[in-house]
Design an enzyme around this catalytic site. Structure first.
Site, PDB file in Angstrom:
ATOM      1  N   PRO A  71      10.993 150.021 108.172  1.00 44.09           N
ATOM      2  CA  PRO A  71       9.942 149.479 109.021  1.00 44.09           C
ATOM      3  C   PRO A  71       9.999 149.612 110.517  1.00 44.09           C
ATOM      4  CG  PRO A  71      11.326 147.756 108.170  1.00 44.09           C
ATOM      5  CD  PRO A  71      11.984 149.059 107.929  1.00 44.09           C
ATOM      6  N   GLU A  72       9.412 150.637 111.046  1.00 41.83           N
ATOM      7  CA  GLU A  72       9.150 150.706 112.485  1.00 41.83           C
ATOM      8  C   GLU A  72       7.657 150.990 112.491  1.00 41.83           C
ATOM      9  OE1 GLU A  72      11.915 153.024 114.944  1.00 41.83           O
ATOM     10  OE2 GLU A  72      13.572 152.355 113.722  1.00 41.83           O
ATOM     11  N   LYS A 129       4.326 146.842 115.051  1.00 39.32           N
ATOM     12  CA  LYS A 129       5.171 146.545 113.902  1.00 39.32           C
ATOM     13  C   LYS A 129       4.626 145.416 113.027  1.00 39.32           C
ATOM     14  CE  LYS A 129       9.392 147.600 115.753  1.00 39.32           C
ATOM     15  NZ  LYS A 129      10.782 147.328 116.170  1.00 39.32           N
ATOM     16  N   ASN A 169      14.768 151.048 116.241  1.00 37.14           N
ATOM     17  CA  ASN A 169      16.037 151.703 116.543  1.00 37.14           C
ATOM     18  C   ASN A 169      16.077 153.218 116.377  1.00 37.14           C
ATOM     19  OD1 ASN A 169      18.561 151.251 117.646  1.00 37.14           O
ATOM     20  ND2 ASN A 169      19.566 151.218 115.646  1.00 37.14           N
TER      21      ASN A 169
END
Length: 415
Positions: free
Chosen positions: A2-3, A54, A183
């Site tokens: 999940p980004e 997001k 990230n």
DNA sequence: CGTCCACGTCTAC
DNA sequence: TAGACCTGGACGG
């Protein structure tokens, strides 16, 4: 998973899979979830989705029925309901038959079919959340992918905010300004522009304009252009053909969205495309250290002036995971077809062999297990190289596959 | 079997 | 600026 790109792909998945599907009854929550109940029950309703940064919003829309005018049964919804989801580290949506419900399906919407199918919000670690209030989280900024202009404006007009006092790599995770960046994206974005991750955010962003001067430039070009045009110091990034940092915060996530999750054959869905796309994150030959929040920052070359001085290098393991979980590419297709688990792609990052400098002893890591982050690992000062660990296959490079990017393990030591 | 690591927030000293 | 919150896969012994 999940980004920003994955959240958007999740919304496309819901819209594709649930198009034309009629749902019914109550929305059910797993026993173990601490998230709120979703007070919605309806004889017949549809589900659509939208994403922003997001977050993903599901809209449950009651269908009109002949007797709707007259009286809606007590407790039956007659107005749409919106639910906003955040995926944490492991959330995703899945549409399956009832008996194929995946483990950790914490919120479920049942179709009116027979046998019925279920749209589930699945989240193994349960760091994700949902909010029946239907509001995008107030403090999150504009979506880097789909609200590009306001995203730029929001940053350019708030550069005096103390939030920009920090290293650029840490600010990129601040969702108040970079809603959608996570990230792996921060690593990929900074790597492409050769920006030291721990350079001051304000310094890096200063001078950028609200308008994107590259707007009508060609989309993008994957060249890494290590041209290193930086003769002078004033490397105001943004030259070259890729655009400035803010533009890449828009285009790089969109590249992932455009991959659609992967190959053309949904059934084979593996993550090799995504892995091949990564140029820096978790890539062999790259360097990684933990930022001030304990998150691993992948980069190459100079870490920049604000790098954690004590900085620890993460362990160094192998990796053969799947980055992009969940195959949101499947267009509608009968959910019942047998889906075989093909072997997962393996291959991967074998840490480059290095001389392990650490004295080993040094103060023992007395703190036992901590938490997800902040592990104290003595980092070899000089070259912080992750220690090598066994290597698996992957040695010879297949003549065909691009495989791990750049085998140019050029160790361009900073100094 | 045990350790380390993971695509992210949250909130409490 | 630390933990907390969680499960599970990859490795190491």
């Amino acid at each position: 998973m999940p980004e920003g790109p994955e959240l958007h792909l999740a919304s496309l998945y819901v819209n594709n899979m649930c198009a034309g599907v009629v749902f019914t009854g109550a929305v059910r929550k797993s026993e173990v979830s601490k998230n709120p109940d979703v007070p919605f029950t309806c004889e017949a309703y549809r589900i659509t989705a939208a994403s922003r940064g997001k977050e993903v919003k599901l809209t449950l829309t009651p269908m009109k029925s002949d007797d709707s005018k007259k009286r809606v049964k007590a407790g039956q919804a007659d107005q749409p309901m919106e639910i906003v989801f955040r995926f944490g580290m492991s959330g995703y949506f899945c549409f399956t038959t009832e008996d194929e419900l995946p483990k950790h399906a914490h919120l479920r919407f049942y179709s009116k079919e027979e046998p019925c199918r279920v749209l589930s919000y699945v989240d193994a670690r349960r760091f994700g959340s949902w909010h029946p209030d239907g509001k995008w989280q107030p403090d999150r900024g504009p979506c880097v992918m789909f609200e590009y202009e306001s995203f730029r404006e929001n940053i350019v007009s708030h550069l005096s905010d103390r939030a920009f006092d920090r290293p650029i790599c840490e600010v990129l995770l601040n969702q108040k300004y970079f809603n959608g960046i996570g990230n792996y994206l921060r690593a990929e974005i900074l790597f492409r522009l050769n920006i030291p991750p721990f350079a001051s955010a304000r310094t890096v962003l200063d001078g950028l304009q609200s308008e994107d001067v590259f707007e009508d430039k060609k989309p993008l070009n994957n060249e890494i252009t290590d041209t290193k045009t930086s003769d002078g110091d004033k490397q105001k990034q943004g030259k070259g053909e890729t655009g400035d940092l803010l533009r890449l915060c828009h285009t790089v996530p969109l590249e992932v969205v455009n991959q659609g999750g992967k190959g053309y054959d949904p059934q084979k869905a593996d993550y090799s495309d995504f892995q091949a796309w990564l140029q820096c994150y978790y890539v062999d030959g790259m360097t990684s250290i933990r930022d001030h929040n304990g998150r691993t920052m992948w980069f190459k070359g100079d870490p920049g002036p604000m790098a954690p001085k004590d900085s620890k290098a993460p362990k160094a393991k192998k990796r053969a995971k799947k980055e992009d979980d969940h195959d949101y590419t499947e267009e509608k297709k009968v959910a019942s077809s047998a889906s075989k688990k093909n072997a997962v792609k393996q291959e991967t990052v074998t840490k480059a062999p290095k001389k392990e400098t650490d004295a080993g002893s040094k103060e023992a890591v007395s703190k036992g297990r901590k938490t997800d982050k902040s592990r104290e690992v003595n980092a070899p000062q000089h070259e912080k190289k992750p220690t090598a660990r066994g290597k698996k296959n992957s040695s010879a490079e297949p003549t065909t596959g691009p495989q791990r990017r750049s085998e140019r393990t050029t160790r361009q030591n900073s100094k």
